[in-house]
Every structure is written in C-alpha cells, then in structure tokens.
Design an enzyme around this catalytic site. Structure first.
Site, PDB file in Angstrom:
ATOM      1  N   ASP A  74      42.011-103.235   5.692  1.00 59.58           N
ATOM      2  CA  ASP A  74      40.642-103.237   5.179  1.00 59.58           C
ATOM      3  C   ASP A  74      40.077-104.652   5.314  1.00 59.58           C
ATOM      4  OD1 ASP A  74      42.023-104.613   3.136  1.00 59.58           O
ATOM      5  OD2 ASP A  74      42.278-102.741   2.028  1.00 59.58           O
ATOM      6  N   ASP A  76      38.010-107.703   3.384  1.00 59.90           N
ATOM      7  CA  ASP A  76      37.552-108.227   2.096  1.00 59.90           C
ATOM      8  C   ASP A  76      36.602-109.394   2.335  1.00 59.90           C
ATOM      9  OD1 ASP A  76      39.261-106.453   0.733  1.00 59.90           O
ATOM     10  OD2 ASP A  76      40.944-107.839   0.975  1.00 59.90           O
ATOM     11  N   ASP A 158      46.910-116.274  -3.729  1.00 57.43           N
ATOM     12  CA  ASP A 158      48.359-116.313  -3.901  1.00 57.43           C
ATOM     13  C   ASP A 158      49.077-117.127  -2.812  1.00 57.43           C
ATOM     14  OD1 ASP A 158      47.739-114.297  -2.071  1.00 57.43           O
ATOM     15  OD2 ASP A 158      48.789-112.701  -3.137  1.00 57.43           O
TER      16      ASP A 158
HETATM   17  P1  ATP Z   1      46.797-106.011   2.420  1.00 58.48           P
HETATM   18  O1  ATP Z   1      45.404-105.522   2.076  1.00 58.48           O
HETATM   19  O2  ATP Z   1      47.129-106.007   3.847  1.00 58.48           O
HETATM   20  O3  ATP Z   1      47.840-105.395   1.571  1.00 58.48           O
HETATM   21  P2  ATP Z   1      45.769-108.462   1.365  1.00 58.48           P
HETATM   22  O4  ATP Z   1      46.260-109.866   1.531  1.00 58.48           O
HETATM   23  O5  ATP Z   1      44.390-108.163   1.847  1.00 58.48           O
HETATM   24  O6  ATP Z   1      46.854-107.551   2.045  1.00 58.48           O
HETATM   25  P3  ATP Z   1      44.859-107.538  -1.174  1.00 58.48           P
HETATM   26  O7  ATP Z   1      45.667-107.013  -2.313  1.00 58.48           O
HETATM   27  O8  ATP Z   1      43.889-106.658  -0.483  1.00 58.48           O
HETATM   28  O9  ATP Z   1      45.923-108.119  -0.155  1.00 58.48           O
HETATM   29  O10 ATP Z   1      44.135-108.827  -1.727  1.00 58.48           O
HETATM   30  C1  ATP Z   1      43.139-109.533  -0.982  1.00 58.48           C
HETATM   31  C2  ATP Z   1      43.291-111.020  -1.182  1.00 58.48           C
HETATM   32  O11 ATP Z   1      43.105-111.350  -2.559  1.00 58.48           O
HETATM   33  C3  ATP Z   1      44.674-111.564  -0.837  1.00 58.48           C
HETATM   34  O12 ATP Z   1      44.794-111.860   0.519  1.00 58.48           O
HETATM   35  C4  ATP Z   1      44.735-112.805  -1.713  1.00 58.48           C
HETATM   36  O13 ATP Z   1      44.030-113.856  -1.105  1.00 58.48           O
HETATM   37  C5  ATP Z   1      43.991-112.383  -2.949  1.00 58.48           C
HETATM   38  N1  ATP Z   1      44.901-111.840  -3.980  1.00 58.48           N
HETATM   39  C6  ATP Z   1      45.234-110.536  -4.157  1.00 58.48           C
HETATM   40  N2  ATP Z   1      46.060-110.397  -5.192  1.00 58.48           N
HETATM   41  C7  ATP Z   1      46.279-111.616  -5.694  1.00 58.48           C
HETATM   42  C8  ATP Z   1      47.052-112.124  -6.771  1.00 58.48           C
HETATM   43  N3  ATP Z   1      47.777-111.317  -7.543  1.00 58.48           N
HETATM   44  N4  ATP Z   1      47.005-113.464  -6.996  1.00 58.48           N
HETATM   45  C9  ATP Z   1      46.260-114.267  -6.220  1.00 58.48           C
HETATM   46  N5  ATP Z   1      45.537-113.857  -5.189  1.00 58.48           N
HETATM   47  C10 ATP Z   1      45.526-112.555  -4.910  1.00 58.48           C
HETATM   48 MG    MG Z   2      43.283-106.328   1.631  1.00 61.00          MG
END
Ligand code: ATP
Ligand code: MG
Length: 464
Positions: A74, A76, A158
């Site tokens: 997705d 963001d 993170d």
């Molecule tokens: P994917 O969607 O492929 O699982 P993602 O990195 O996009 O991976 P998401 O859970 O969609 O993960 O979160 C989007 C972004 O928000 C992350 O890349 C990170 O920068 C931030 N993020 C998400 N969860 C946390 C957390 N618990 N602590 C700090 N930052 C976070």
């Molecule tokens: Mg994501």
C-alpha cells in the site's frame, strides 16, 4: 535488477550516526523509483496537499519496497497538514484511530493512509493540564498524536529503512536516518536507542522480525540484543492489537522465516505460550507440523490462493492439545469430552493473549472436531462428512498431521481415494472397512526420532 542498480550506487556514507537534521538527498538519478510506479491516487493526494501549501511525501513501506524492487502493499502519505486539514481537502476522507489518528482517503477499493507529521514525546515531558497521559510507567506510548515537523517525523519512525520520504513531484528522496545505507546493507536498525524504542512500543520487536523475514535482512546487533530481555513487554499490548500483528506476521508470505525468528528471539513464547511449551516437550512433531502448515500458507499466498487464519491458528495450537487431553483422561474423563474440554480451555487461554475473533475460533474447533470424526466412516457417515462444510479444511488438517509423522493408519490416503471414487467404488470402500474393522482405529502418535519431513504437496492451508 533495480535492486542491484540501487545497491551498487555509491553515495557518501555517514558512519556511527543514524540520525541527522540535514537529510541526505537522493535525486531522481540516484535512485531507481519512477513516479509511474506509485499509485496515481497517492500521487494526486501528495500534489493536492502540496498545492494547498502543505508538505507531503510518500513514506514508509512503499518507498522501502520500491527501492528493493518489491511491489508495495500500500502507499502511505505523510504531511504537515493536520487530520482536519487533510479531511477538508478531500471529499472521500475519514479520520480514524485513537492511539494514532490518521486519515483514510478512499478511491473506490483503494485506501491511501495520510498521517500528519509526528514528534517523539520525550519521557517525563507530559503536557501540562493533561489528564490523559501519553505514556504509562514503563515508557509505553499510549497515544501518539503529538504533531511535529518533517524531521521530527523521521525520528519517531521505527526503523531507518522505514524513514525514507519520496516526493513524486521533484522525484527526490529525503533520508534523515541513513535508511538508504541500511537498505544497501540489508539491515533492520531501529532509529535511536533500541531499548527505549522497544519500551515505547514493544510491537516494534515483532515488526523487526517481520521485516527481517520479508526482506531477508539481518537485524542489526544493537537492535537485536534487547529483544531477548524485553520480549515479555508484549504482555502489556492489548490482545486485539496483537491479533492484527499476528496476522501480519503469518499472512505476508514469509511465515516460515518469521516463525523461526520468533522462536529464536523468544517472542513465540509471548504470543503462543502453549505452543512454545509443546515445542519444548515434543520438539520434532511440533516443529514439523508448524513448518509444514506455514510453508503451505506461504505457497498459497504466492499462488494468490485464499488462506484462512482459522486453519493457521488450528495448526499453531494443535501440538499443545495432546498433553492436555491426556491430563484430563488421567483424571477419568472419557476421550471425546476430554478433547472437547482441552480444546475449549486452550482456545480461551490463547485468547487472553491474542484476541482471536469468534468467527475464527468456531472453525478452529470444527477443524479439530473433524479430526475425531474422520476415522469414523461406516454406514452413511463418510458421505455425511463429505457434505460437511468443514470437510475440506478437516481433511487438509489430517494430511498436515500425517506430514508431521502422525500415524493414522492410512486415513489420509483413504479419504483421498474416497473423494475421487465413483458411487459403486465408494460402497466397496465402506464395505471393506467393516470387514477390516478399521473404522475407528485409535490415533497413535509416533514419538521422538522422526525423520524430518518438510513441505507436503502444497495442500493444506485451508481451502474455503
Ligand atoms: P508494510 O505495509 O509493508 O507492512 P510498512 O513499513 O508500510 O510495511 P506500516 O505498518 O504500514 O508498515 O507502517 C507505515 C510506516 O509507519 C512504517 O514504515 C513506519 O515508518 C511507521 N510505523 C508503523 N508502525 C510504527 C511503530 N510501531 N513505531 C514507529 N513507527 C511506525
Ligand atoms: Mg504500509
């Protein structure tokens, strides 16, 4: 190809420093991402926000994945606009979340998440007159709604690889945390002090493992080290959030790697305590059954086939059942009620940790019940079982048990033949049963010293 291209790029590296206020800027010539690879809706949101005078970027998983030549799940968006300001710009926008407020902008079936830049809240720095503390005593962040600027936003993310900002208009990437360096070196590294970052949000331990498995990266040693001791902090996380995280861990297509890492880091114990105990008591069988279930799940996801979480949970918990059934039987309870009660208790205990919704706990029970019924085939029973909506999952589960070395007297093969047989062949198969007295043969388990079998044919992750 692109991954190699990006990885071979040389930009000045800043060692020993993983956050800085001037970002490293990668121009469109220094990275492989093309604007056309981004969802047009996400691009239009960024453009619209920028035209309205806000800062807006694509951020997180999509930038990371595109740099690694992986299709993003997705897209963001991060912006300087507040949720209310974002909502005012789009008709199709909804503000969601409490712990972390953000805006969902809907375009048909696609949803783009738009989050306002956040700042870290320094420990002990609670806003005055606030009766809602944003942290608890152990430092865990309960609400993450303190807004900040772009640089603050990068620092509160993170992992370094998740803190890259892509502007589709200028086609530049801003890197405040040396994320590009860690992508080139296959490293999962927390931004800031690892212990503190895990204390703020223990789910980051699960996220470290999830990204390590998905990307085939190593967890950098300072990021890895505190996990063993801090793992019990997962006990503080609401069970509903853990349910969501567990689905992400096991349904991303890398469940086998993920599971092995969870075991290695002592995290499985926190998520599935009964399974972790079975793994100690009966390691070969437990490990084989779970590996086989998870590799089927991974395969089905690769093939775009549906996977039901109920089958996954049924498999993860199954190895914990026999010891419990035995205990009840030793107290004089007959086999079937003992099985029922053990199943009920095990699921209840598990739901204290991970809130598995009823729509999944019911089918877990049915898949397990089916294991008691599949050996009983005489008369009309076999045909009635075939009609049962849970037959397919129950049959797949039987094959899974056999793949882990469970002795069932050829029951799986029998059912395979029965499904393919004509009516008259079926009648003969049932007749042969009564002559061989093989109908409800007790289950025997081969203990210890099993030859390790991996990956049966790819059936099994629940076909519904
Ligand atoms: P994917 O969607 O492929 O699982 P993602 O990195 O996009 O991976 P998401 O859970 O969609 O993960 O979160 C989007 C972004 O928000 C992350 O890349 C990170 O920068 C931030 N993020 C998400 N969860 C946390 C957390 N618990 N602590 C700090 N930052 C976070
Ligand atoms: Mg994501």
């Amino acid at each position: 190809m692109l991954k190699k291209l990006f990885k071979s790029f040389r930009t000045p590296l800043r060692r020993n420093k993983h956050s800085h206020s001037t970002p490293e800027v990668l121009t469109s010539h220094q990275h492989p991402i093309k604007r056309g690879q981004i969802s047009r809706y996400a691009v239009s949101i960024v453009e619209r926000l920028q035209n309205a005078g806000y800062q807006a970027y694509l951020v997180g998983g999509c930038v990371r994945d595109l740099l690694l030549d992986i299709d993003p799940k997705d897209f963001d968006v991060a912006t300087s606009a507040t949720p209310e300001q974002v909502k005012a710009e789009f008709r199709n926008a909804r503000i969601i979340g409490r712990r972390f407020r953000l805006v969902h902008v809907h375009f048909g079936r696609e949803i783009i998440e738009v989050a306002t830049f956040r700042a870290n809240h320094p420990q002990g720095d609670e806003p005055q007159n606030s009766n809602q503390s944003s942290r608890n005593e152990s430092g865990r962040i309960l609400r993450d709604n303190v807004y900040g600027n772009l640089e603050d936003d990068a620092q509160r993310r993170d992992f370094t690889i998740n803190a890259l900002y892509y502007d589709p208009v200028s086609e530049r990437i801003l890197d405040y945390a040396n994320g590009a360096h860690d992508i080139r070196n296959n490293l999962i590294r927390l931004i800031g002090d690892p212990t503190q970052r895990y204390q703020e949000d223990p789910v980051r331990m699960l996220r470290a493992v999830r990204f390590a498995a998905k990307l085939d990266f190593d967890i950098e040693k300072h990021t890895a080290a505190p996990i063993y001791t801090l793992a019990p902090m997962l006990g503080e996380i609401p069970s509903a959030r853990l349910f969501e995280e567990v689905l992400k861990l096991f349904l991303a297509g890398y469940a086998v790697f993920t599971y092995d890492l969870l075991v290695d880091y002592g995290l499985l114990e926190q998520l599935f305590p009964a399974t972790a105990k079975a793994l100690r008591d009966n390691p070969d069988y437990t490990d084989d059954l779970i590996h086989n279930a998870l590799s089927n799940t991974d395969l089905r996801i690769q093939q775009n086939k549906p996977v039901t979480p109920a089958f996954l949970f049924a498999a993860l918990l199954w190895p914990a059942l026999p010891a419990r059934v035995l205990k009840l039987q030793e107290r004089g309870m007959p086999a079937i009620p003992a099985m029922q009660e053990a199943a009920h208790d095990l699921i209840n205990e598990q739901c204290q940790r991970i809130a598995i919704p009823k729509r999944f706990t019911m089918p877990i029970r049915e898949i397990w019940d089916m294991q008691e019924r599949l050996p009983r085939r005489s008369g009309k029973r076999a045909d009635q079982l075939l009609e049962n909506p849970r037959f397919r999952a129950g049959y797949d589960f039987l094959l899974l048990r056999e793949s882990a070395g469970e002795e069932t007297n050829g029951l799986g093969d029998w059912w395979t033949l029965y499904q393919e047989a004509s009516d008259s062949e079926r009648r003969n198969m049932i007749r042969d049963l009564s002559s061989s007295k093989d109908d409800s043969a007790p289950r025997k388990r081969r203990r210890g010293g099993n030859k390790r079998k991996r990956s049966p044919s790819g059936e099994g992750a629940g076909n519904e």
